[in-house]
Write a protein that holds these residues in place. Structure first.
Motif, PDB file in Angstrom:
ATOM      1  N   UNK A 144      49.107  18.268  18.200  1.00 34.35           N
ATOM      2  CA  UNK A 144      49.321  19.104  17.013  1.00 34.35           C
ATOM      3  C   UNK A 144      48.328  20.252  16.914  1.00 34.35           C
ATOM      4  N   UNK A 145      47.644  20.566  18.029  1.00 32.41           N
ATOM      5  CA  UNK A 145      46.805  21.763  18.037  1.00 32.41           C
ATOM      6  C   UNK A 145      45.322  21.526  18.174  1.00 32.41           C
ATOM      7  N   UNK A 146      44.863  20.268  18.171  1.00 30.02           N
ATOM      8  CA  UNK A 146      43.438  19.996  18.321  1.00 30.02           C
ATOM      9  C   UNK A 146      42.976  20.156  19.755  1.00 30.02           C
ATOM     10  N   UNK A 147      41.682  20.374  19.931  1.00 26.41           N
ATOM     11  CA  UNK A 147      41.101  20.599  21.254  1.00 26.41           C
ATOM     12  C   UNK A 147      40.140  19.474  21.612  1.00 26.41           C
ATOM     13  N   UNK A 148      40.101  19.122  22.891  1.00 24.60           N
ATOM     14  CA  UNK A 148      39.339  17.961  23.331  1.00 24.60           C
ATOM     15  C   UNK A 148      38.396  18.324  24.472  1.00 24.60           C
ATOM     16  N   UNK A 149      37.162  17.848  24.372  1.00 19.16           N
ATOM     17  CA  UNK A 149      36.207  17.876  25.480  1.00 19.16           C
ATOM     18  C   UNK A 149      35.841  16.431  25.771  1.00 19.16           C
ATOM     19  N   UNK A 150      36.190  15.954  26.962  1.00 21.77           N
ATOM     20  CA  UNK A 150      35.847  14.591  27.347  1.00 21.77           C
ATOM     21  C   UNK A 150      34.814  14.631  28.454  1.00 21.77           C
ATOM     22  N   UNK A 151      33.753  13.821  28.295  1.00 20.18           N
ATOM     23  CA  UNK A 151      32.707  13.734  29.297  1.00 20.18           C
ATOM     24  C   UNK A 151      32.757  12.337  29.902  1.00 20.18           C
ATOM     25  N   UNK A 152      33.291  12.242  31.117  1.00 22.23           N
ATOM     26  CA  UNK A 152      33.448  10.963  31.782  1.00 22.23           C
ATOM     27  C   UNK A 152      32.173  10.505  32.465  1.00 22.23           C
TER      28      UNK A 152
END
Length: 275
Positions: free
Chosen positions: A105-113
């Motif tokens: 729905x438009x949100x942004x994600x930064x994932x640090x594995x």
């Protein structure tokens, strides 16, 4: 000799000025959430994320960070959610659904594995069709990666490309890209170190996602040099199609209006010729 500009230009300029984003040094304040780890690797309060927070606050003055003990319910109030795997609990099924719906729905994600200690990234990445596994080539004190997609907007935006190489140690690699594309690859025959998908990749209204494979990349004295400009680009760049459509829409609207006015004049002038 003075010439008059087409009457639609002032309105078009107003439309573009309203929708085009502010310059990078004067970005709007953001609302950023982060999952809770209760240690130095907490994205909102941990010292290992201090440079990330300082950099984003400097680029987007007034930005606020909120710690999320759980990812439940609607998350639509956030411009970016940062999820770190290091020392964090696996996401529960309801949290996986919430974060996926947030991005759709438009949100942004930064994932640090991460791969240190045998950590699995599955509960964070599989909701997006992305898979990670440990990369044996990084089992050294310091492994480096190289950016491999310089033409991508996240590496070619107003902040340019990161000046340094992403780094890690006992890191993961992206083994299934899903909707994302390769951004960087571990050196010495290693796998994908960073992948990302742009806005609209998951759905017409979806936000972006950036997937790092080692927490080294965001720690102090590394973040700004290794990945910071890429993340700022992603947050600053508009959707090219949005701006283009707004401009074209304004022109089309004005064109239809002028056509209607011309037609109306013809309709009015015709009966006048009868008199």
């Amino acid at each position: 000799m003075k010439t008059n500009a087409p009457p639609f230009l002032p309105l078009l300029a107003l439309v573009l000025a309203f929708f085009w984003p502010a310059s990078p040094s004067h970005g709007r304040a953001l609302s950023i959430g982060g999952n809770k780890t209760n240690d130095s690797f907490d994205p909102v309060s941990g010292t290992n994320f201090l440079e990330l927070r300082t950099s984003l606050t400097g680029t987007f003055p007034g930005t606020a960070f909120t710690s999320l003990a759980t990812l439940t319910g609607s998350l639509t109030g956030f411009d970016l959610i940062i999820l770190t795997r290091f020392n964090a609990q696996d996401l529960q099924a309801t949290e996986q659904t919430a974060i996926r719906n947030y991005v759709l729905t438009g949100g942004n994600l930064l994932f640090i594995g991460e791969a240190f200690g045998g950590l699995s990234n599955d509960t964070f990445t599989l909701p997006f069709g992305i898979a990670m596994s440990p990369d044996a080539t990084t089992n050294i004190p310091l492994a480096l990666a190289s950016y491999t997609n310089p033409g991508h907007p996240f590496l070619n935006g107003p902040f340019g490309a990161p000046p340094g190489q992403p780094s890690g140690s006992t890191a993961a690699q992206v083994t299934t890209l899903g909707p994302s594309v390769e951004m960087a690859r571990w050196s010495n025959g290693g796998g994908i170190a960073i992948s990302a998908f742009d806005r609209k990749a998951l759905a017409p209204a979806a936000g972006f996602g950036i997937f790092l494979t080692d927490v080294n990349m965001v720690t102090p004295n590394r973040y700004s040099n290794e990945v910071g400009p890429m993340i700022s680009n992603a947050l600053t760049l508009p959707e090219p199609s949005t701006v283009a459509c707004l401009a074209l829409g304004a022109l089309a609207c004005l064109g239809r209006r002028r056509s209607r006015v011309a037609a109306c004049r013809q309709d009015i002038s015709f009966p006048r010729n009868l008199y």
